[in-house]
Scaffold this motif. Structure first.
Motif, PDB file in Angstrom:
ATOM      1  N   HIS A 197       0.875  -1.183   0.000  1.00 52.65           N
ATOM      2  CA  HIS A 197       0.000   0.000   0.000  1.00 52.65           C
ATOM      3  C   HIS A 197       0.910   1.230   0.000  1.00 52.65           C
ATOM      4  CE1 HIS A 197      -2.789   3.083   1.552  1.00 52.65           C
ATOM      5  NE2 HIS A 197      -3.754   2.306   1.089  1.00 52.65           N
ATOM      6  N   ILE A 198       0.827   2.033  -1.052  1.00 52.29           N
ATOM      7  CA  ILE A 198       1.704   3.195  -1.209  1.00 52.29           C
ATOM      8  C   ILE A 198       0.863   4.468  -1.136  1.00 52.29           C
ATOM      9  CG2 ILE A 198       3.387   4.352  -2.695  1.00 52.29           C
ATOM     10  CD1 ILE A 198       3.729   1.584  -4.104  1.00 52.29           C
ATOM     11  N   ALA A 199       1.054   5.239  -0.077  1.00 48.83           N
ATOM     12  CA  ALA A 199       0.294   6.489   0.080  1.00 48.83           C
ATOM     13  C   ALA A 199       0.765   7.201   1.334  1.00 48.83           C
ATOM     14  CB  ALA A 199      -1.208   6.210   0.187  1.00 48.83           C
ATOM     15  N   VAL A 210      -7.307  -1.599   5.130  1.00 50.22           N
ATOM     16  CA  VAL A 210      -6.343  -2.605   4.678  1.00 50.22           C
ATOM     17  C   VAL A 210      -5.799  -3.379   5.875  1.00 50.22           C
ATOM     18  CG1 VAL A 210      -4.344  -3.033   3.219  1.00 50.22           C
ATOM     19  CG2 VAL A 210      -5.721  -0.992   2.842  1.00 50.22           C
ATOM     20  N   ILE A 211      -5.498  -2.672   6.960  1.00 46.32           N
ATOM     21  CA  ILE A 211      -5.001  -3.331   8.172  1.00 46.32           C
ATOM     22  C   ILE A 211      -6.032  -4.330   8.688  1.00 46.32           C
ATOM     23  CG2 ILE A 211      -4.335  -2.969  10.587  1.00 46.32           C
ATOM     24  CD1 ILE A 211      -3.208  -0.222   9.696  1.00 46.32           C
ATOM     25  N   LYS A 212      -7.290  -3.893   8.773  1.00 45.94           N
ATOM     26  CA  LYS A 212      -8.352  -4.769   9.284  1.00 45.94           C
ATOM     27  C   LYS A 212      -8.580  -5.983   8.382  1.00 45.94           C
ATOM     28  CE  LYS A 212     -10.800  -0.933  11.522  1.00 45.94           C
ATOM     29  NZ  LYS A 212     -12.010  -0.054  11.444  1.00 45.94           N
ATOM     30  N   SER A 213      -8.360  -5.809   7.080  1.00 43.00           N
ATOM     31  CA  SER A 213      -8.572  -6.928   6.147  1.00 43.00           C
ATOM     32  C   SER A 213      -7.610  -8.079   6.409  1.00 43.00           C
ATOM     33  CB  SER A 213      -8.432  -6.436   4.698  1.00 43.00           C
ATOM     34  OG  SER A 213      -7.071  -6.215   4.359  1.00 43.00           O
ATOM     35  N   MET A 214      -6.447  -7.764   6.992  1.00 40.35           N
ATOM     36  CA  MET A 214      -5.442  -8.796   7.251  1.00 40.35           C
ATOM     37  C   MET A 214      -5.937  -9.840   8.254  1.00 40.35           C
ATOM     38  SD  MET A 214      -2.827  -8.168   5.307  1.00 40.35           S
ATOM     39  CE  MET A 214      -1.442  -9.038   6.038  1.00 40.35           C
ATOM     40  N   LEU A 223       1.893  -7.570   4.559  1.00 40.48           N
ATOM     41  CA  LEU A 223       1.552  -6.239   4.051  1.00 40.48           C
ATOM     42  C   LEU A 223       2.664  -5.253   4.373  1.00 40.48           C
ATOM     43  CD1 LEU A 223      -0.463  -4.013   2.999  1.00 40.48           C
ATOM     44  CD2 LEU A 223      -1.428  -3.993   5.323  1.00 40.48           C
ATOM     45  N   ILE A 224       3.069  -4.468   3.359  1.00 40.86           N
ATOM     46  CA  ILE A 224       4.003  -3.373   3.611  1.00 40.86           C
ATOM     47  C   ILE A 224       3.333  -2.047   3.267  1.00 40.86           C
ATOM     48  CG2 ILE A 224       6.103  -4.707   3.352  1.00 40.86           C
ATOM     49  CD1 ILE A 224       6.390  -3.659   0.510  1.00 40.86           C
ATOM     50  N   PHE A 225       3.482  -1.087   4.165  1.00 39.51           N
ATOM     51  CA  PHE A 225       3.021   0.276   3.934  1.00 39.51           C
ATOM     52  C   PHE A 225       4.225   1.127   3.547  1.00 39.51           C
ATOM     53  CE2 PHE A 225      -0.641  -0.891   6.671  1.00 39.51           C
ATOM     54  CZ  PHE A 225      -1.662  -0.409   5.859  1.00 39.51           C
ATOM     55  N   VAL A 226       4.083   1.883   2.476  1.00 37.24           N
ATOM     56  CA  VAL A 226       5.126   2.802   2.041  1.00 37.24           C
ATOM     57  C   VAL A 226       4.562   4.222   2.129  1.00 37.24           C
ATOM     58  CG1 VAL A 226       6.689   3.470   0.179  1.00 37.24           C
ATOM     59  CG2 VAL A 226       6.041   1.057   0.463  1.00 37.24           C
ATOM     60  N   GLY A 227       5.217   5.072   2.904  1.00 31.58           N
ATOM     61  CA  GLY A 227       4.753   6.446   3.062  1.00 31.58           C
ATOM     62  C   GLY A 227       4.849   6.890   4.508  1.00 31.58           C
ATOM     63  N   ASP A 228       4.701   8.182   4.700  1.00 35.48           N
ATOM     64  CA  ASP A 228       4.755   8.762   6.037  1.00 35.48           C
ATOM     65  C   ASP A 228       3.603   9.754   6.150  1.00 35.48           C
ATOM     66  OD1 ASP A 228       5.655   9.325   8.589  1.00 35.48           O
ATOM     67  OD2 ASP A 228       7.746   9.490   7.968  1.00 35.48           O
ATOM     68  N   ILE A 248       2.589  -7.047   9.246  1.00 31.83           N
ATOM     69  CA  ILE A 248       2.528  -5.712   8.636  1.00 31.83           C
ATOM     70  C   ILE A 248       3.796  -4.938   8.981  1.00 31.83           C
ATOM     71  CG2 ILE A 248       1.286  -3.520   8.552  1.00 31.83           C
ATOM     72  CD1 ILE A 248      -1.262  -5.036   9.286  1.00 31.83           C
ATOM     73  N   ILE A 249       4.422  -4.359   7.957  1.00 31.13           N
ATOM     74  CA  ILE A 249       5.645  -3.577   8.115  1.00 31.13           C
ATOM     75  C   ILE A 249       5.407  -2.167   7.575  1.00 31.13           C
ATOM     76  CG2 ILE A 249       8.086  -3.366   7.470  1.00 31.13           C
ATOM     77  CD1 ILE A 249       7.546  -5.718   9.294  1.00 31.13           C
ATOM     78  N   PHE A 250       5.862  -1.159   8.315  1.00 31.35           N
ATOM     79  CA  PHE A 250       5.782   0.236   7.879  1.00 31.35           C
ATOM     80  C   PHE A 250       7.184   0.660   7.432  1.00 31.35           C
ATOM     81  CE2 PHE A 250       2.240  -0.484  10.625  1.00 31.35           C
ATOM     82  CZ  PHE A 250       1.218   0.341  10.176  1.00 31.35           C
TER      83      PHE A 250
END
Length: 368
Positions: A197-199, A210-214, A223-228, A248-250
């Motif tokens: 997920h990039i945002a 998206v987190i809850k869907s996991m 799941l990896i989150f890209v962004g700040d 999940i990784i940020f």
């Protein structure tokens, strides 16, 4: 012809990404373009642009971007350039005030990057907003949806607007090499299904879904989150609350988006609304399936190619993720449709349209 792009600061948002991609292209086509930042904090995108050494980068300091002192700091720059191109609030206000206070005849243009301008719903600010837009020679809208919203809001003539859709660097995405999945995190293995997920983490996005869907997906889905951004901490807290820290990784802000996309199995964008889904196009070009929330700015762009899920519905999202993984024919069909759609958004085409607009403004200024 000398053009100055002005933006708040060089965060990792869509507007900043476009400037990072396009400024080198303008200058390679003999269109002199420089960058002015209200706040010159040395963020990742800015470091990349500096390393490219393709333009002059000015910073007005480390003040809050909302400090009106920027008006007077912008004024000297109006004498050095033929056109000023503003992006995002409040830069777009300070540029107008600088022009008015200095009696400058410089041509100014603004790009409207979002379909969810919060100023529209504030009675008093919306009046100021309409006044400010009057002083721009052109208002560039990144989609027809944005055009219709801003036209209705400003009540300006249709001749004031130009619709120029955003573009992406197709070659950079096509040539990108994936990482070994263990380079992303030691928590991941080659048997895992990697979602990305990039945002930016902001009120305009909906990473919580998206987190809850996991919780509805098997353990080998990661799941990896890209962004700040401002809401990152609360999403990290939600991850801990749901006991998903091992899934999940940020990653924070990254400048290697093409490689990360090539590493992932599925790209997701969960949003409350978009001006133009730049991440959507990049994802569709990368050769992996793309899933987005069914909201303005994404529905028309993604519908018929990628997959749409009901906004805020984590069960619907999880179901569609699993369908893409389990139905190989369906996945291939989605990937092929996405790649075909992405080819319509080559950044070279977008740059040529902007250059045509700049030249028309410059020629009119010279004639007058």
């Amino acid at each position: 012809m000398r053009i100055l792009q002005i933006i708040n600061r060089f965060d990792s948002g869509g507007a900043e990404k476009l400037l990072l991609e396009t400024i080198p292209l303008y200058n390679s086509k003999c269109i002199h373009v420089d960058l002015l930042l209200l706040n010159g904090k040395d963020l990742p995108f800015l470091k990349v642009l500096k390393n490219l050494d393709c333009c002059t980068i000015y910073s007005l300091g480390s003040f809050s971007v909302y400090n009106p002192i920027h008006i007077f700091k912008i004024i000297p720059f109006l004498k050095r350039y033929d056109i000023v191109h503003a992006h995002l609030f409040p830069s777009q206000y300070w540029v107008v005030f600088a022009k008015l206070f200095s009696f400058s005849k410089i041509k100014i243009v603004v790009t409207e990057h979002s379909s969810s301008n919060p100023r529209i719903n504030n009675f008093f600010i919306s009046k100021i907003d309409r006044f400010m837009y009057r002083f721009y020679q052109k208002v560039i809208c990144i989609t027809e949806d944005v055009h219709q919203i801003i036209k209705k809001h400003t009540k300006l003539s249709n001749t004031k607007f130009e619709v120029i859709e955003n573009g992406i660097n197709l070659k950079a995405i096509e040539n990108a090499k994936p990482y070994p999945i263990k380079e992303i995190s030691n928590l991941f293995t080659d048997q895992d299904i990697l979602l990305i997920h990039i945002a930016r983490f902001s009120k305009h996005k909906d990473p919580q879904t998206v987190i809850k869907s996991m919780k509805f997906l098997p353990d080998n889905f990661k799941l990896i989150f890209v962004g700040d951004g401002d809401t990152k901490k609360e999403n990290e807290n939600l991850t801990k609350k749901l006991e998903l820290e091992n899934s999940i990784i940020f990653l924070g802000d990254r400048t290697d988006i093409p490689r990360l996309l090539k590493t992932a199995n599925i790209s997701i964008l969960s949003s409350n609304g978009e001006g133009f889904g730049l991440t959507a196009i990049e994802s569709m070009a990368s050769g992996i399936p793309f899933i987005a929330s069914d909201v303005i700015g994404l529905s028309a762009l993604v519908g018929g190619t990628g997959i749409l899920f009901e906004k805020g519905n984590e069960i619907d999202l999880a179901f569609k993720i699993e369908k893409l993984v389990n139905d190989n024919n369906f996945r291939i069909e989605v990937v092929n449709a996405c790649k075909l759609k992405a080819k319509q958004f080559d950044i070279e085409l977008m740059v040529e349209k902007h250059i045509t607009l700049y030249k028309s403004m410059y020629d009119n200024a010279s004639f007058n």
